[in-house]
Design a protein around this motif. Sequence first.
Motif, PDB file in Angstrom:
ATOM      1  N   ALA A 210      15.740 -12.186 -10.588  1.00 42.72           N
ATOM      2  CA  ALA A 210      14.896 -11.376  -9.695  1.00 42.72           C
ATOM      3  C   ALA A 210      15.659 -11.076  -8.418  1.00 42.72           C
ATOM      4  O   ALA A 210      16.473 -11.863  -7.964  1.00 42.72           O
ATOM      5  N   SER A 211      15.359  -9.933  -7.844  1.00 42.43           N
ATOM      6  CA  SER A 211      15.871  -9.566  -6.533  1.00 42.43           C
ATOM      7  C   SER A 211      14.714  -9.665  -5.559  1.00 42.43           C
ATOM      8  O   SER A 211      13.558  -9.540  -5.935  1.00 42.43           O
ATOM      9  N   GLU A 212      15.038  -9.872  -4.289  1.00 41.05           N
ATOM     10  CA  GLU A 212      13.992 -10.047  -3.284  1.00 41.05           C
ATOM     11  C   GLU A 212      14.247  -9.110  -2.113  1.00 41.05           C
ATOM     12  O   GLU A 212      15.358  -9.020  -1.605  1.00 41.05           O
ATOM     13  N   GLY A 213      13.207  -8.400  -1.704  1.00 44.62           N
ATOM     14  CA  GLY A 213      13.262  -7.595  -0.494  1.00 44.62           C
ATOM     15  C   GLY A 213      12.297  -8.203   0.496  1.00 44.62           C
ATOM     16  O   GLY A 213      11.151  -8.495   0.162  1.00 44.62           O
ATOM     17  N   LEU A 214      12.730  -8.424   1.731  1.00 49.35           N
ATOM     18  CA  LEU A 214      11.930  -9.154   2.714  1.00 49.35           C
ATOM     19  C   LEU A 214      11.690  -8.314   3.949  1.00 49.35           C
ATOM     20  O   LEU A 214      12.606  -7.682   4.467  1.00 49.35           O
TER      21      LEU A 214
ATOM     22  N   SER B 173       6.223  -8.965  -8.085  1.00 50.46           N
ATOM     23  CA  SER B 173       5.327  -9.947  -7.482  1.00 50.46           C
ATOM     24  C   SER B 173       5.509  -9.851  -5.971  1.00 50.46           C
ATOM     25  O   SER B 173       6.432  -9.205  -5.477  1.00 50.46           O
ATOM     26  N   ILE B 174       4.603 -10.509  -5.243  1.00 49.55           N
ATOM     27  CA  ILE B 174       4.573 -10.415  -3.776  1.00 49.55           C
ATOM     28  C   ILE B 174       4.527 -11.824  -3.211  1.00 49.55           C
ATOM     29  O   ILE B 174       3.917 -12.715  -3.797  1.00 49.55           O
ATOM     30  N   VAL B 175       5.149 -12.037  -2.049  1.00 46.58           N
ATOM     31  CA  VAL B 175       5.135 -13.325  -1.376  1.00 46.58           C
ATOM     32  C   VAL B 175       4.793 -13.112   0.091  1.00 46.58           C
ATOM     33  O   VAL B 175       5.276 -12.165   0.711  1.00 46.58           O
ATOM     34  N   ARG B 176       3.938 -13.992   0.625  1.00 48.98           N
ATOM     35  CA  ARG B 176       3.688 -14.041   2.068  1.00 48.98           C
ATOM     36  C   ARG B 176       4.256 -15.361   2.559  1.00 48.98           C
ATOM     37  O   ARG B 176       3.999 -16.413   1.972  1.00 48.98           O
ATOM     38  N   ILE B 177       5.038 -15.317   3.637  1.00 47.26           N
ATOM     39  CA  ILE B 177       5.616 -16.524   4.219  1.00 47.26           C
ATOM     40  C   ILE B 177       5.133 -16.626   5.662  1.00 47.26           C
ATOM     41  O   ILE B 177       5.354 -15.710   6.458  1.00 47.26           O
TER      42      ILE B 177
ATOM     43  N   ALA C 243       7.503 -10.444   1.138  1.00 49.65           N
ATOM     44  CA  ALA C 243       8.635 -10.166   0.253  1.00 49.65           C
ATOM     45  C   ALA C 243       8.127  -9.559  -1.036  1.00 49.65           C
ATOM     46  O   ALA C 243       7.060  -9.917  -1.524  1.00 49.65           O
ATOM     47  N   GLY C 244       8.892  -8.632  -1.558  1.00 48.49           N
ATOM     48  CA  GLY C 244       8.644  -8.085  -2.882  1.00 48.49           C
ATOM     49  C   GLY C 244       9.738  -8.560  -3.809  1.00 48.49           C
ATOM     50  O   GLY C 244      10.909  -8.577  -3.424  1.00 48.49           O
ATOM     51  N   LEU C 245       9.364  -9.003  -4.988  1.00 48.64           N
ATOM     52  CA  LEU C 245      10.336  -9.520  -5.945  1.00 48.64           C
ATOM     53  C   LEU C 245      10.305  -8.680  -7.211  1.00 48.64           C
ATOM     54  O   LEU C 245       9.242  -8.228  -7.632  1.00 48.64           O
ATOM     55  N   SER C 246      11.473  -8.511  -7.814  1.00 42.69           N
ATOM     56  CA  SER C 246      11.596  -7.643  -8.983  1.00 42.69           C
ATOM     57  C   SER C 246      11.334  -8.405 -10.279  1.00 42.69           C
ATOM     58  O   SER C 246      12.053  -8.243 -11.254  1.00 42.69           O
ATOM     59  N   SER C 247      10.299  -9.215 -10.279  1.00 44.43           N
ATOM     60  CA  SER C 247       9.918  -9.961 -11.477  1.00 44.43           C
ATOM     61  C   SER C 247       8.446 -10.309 -11.366  1.00 44.43           C
ATOM     62  O   SER C 247       7.953 -10.565 -10.270  1.00 44.43           O
ATOM     63  N   GLN C 248       7.742 -10.350 -12.487  1.00 44.70           N
ATOM     64  CA  GLN C 248       6.326 -10.693 -12.431  1.00 44.70           C
ATOM     65  C   GLN C 248       6.125 -12.199 -12.263  1.00 44.70           C
ATOM     66  O   GLN C 248       5.046 -12.645 -11.926  1.00 44.70           O
TER      67      GLN C 248
END
Length: 186
Positions: A118-122, A98-102, A138-143
Amino acid sequence: MKSLSCHVVALLSILAITLSLTNASDPSPLQDFCVAIDTPADGVFVNGKFCKDPKFVTVDDFFKSGLNKAGTPNEKTGSVVTLVNVNQIPGLNTLGISIVRIDYAVNGQNPPHTHPRASEGLVHFQANVGKYPAVAFAGLSSQNPGAIVIADTVFGSNPPIQPNVLAKAFQLDTRTVMDLQAKFKK
């Protein structure tokens, strides 16, 4: 006694052979694709969603517009999180991402948090992006990673954690802990 030792040796031999044939692991969540749908139109149920018939999959199943537009940060934290997961992009089903915008206001922050399983790369950009000074992706290792905000969980728990326990854990006085708990009451 000799008979008992023969039985023990025989039992251990059988166990050794049997245990070497066992295999245990989590199944891989990945497959080619399984575009999520809300209704089971004779679909297969995978990762909590039904799969769309591959004949009817389109490019739009793998696309979400609007990530280029800033959100409005809230006053409490000075940030806003826009989550894009399998519910917004059905094609992410079974891909484990999944993807996150902050978006950050001046002096804004993303509170300390964790994502279960989940792991998070930012990637953080310090630049004027629209009307706000910074944005991160951020990219997260979970849907569907979920989020647990540490301060909300510790000071806003229901029932509340005893103030003397938190005071000792965070090396604060009890009055400060009680003030913090009052700010996080729901």
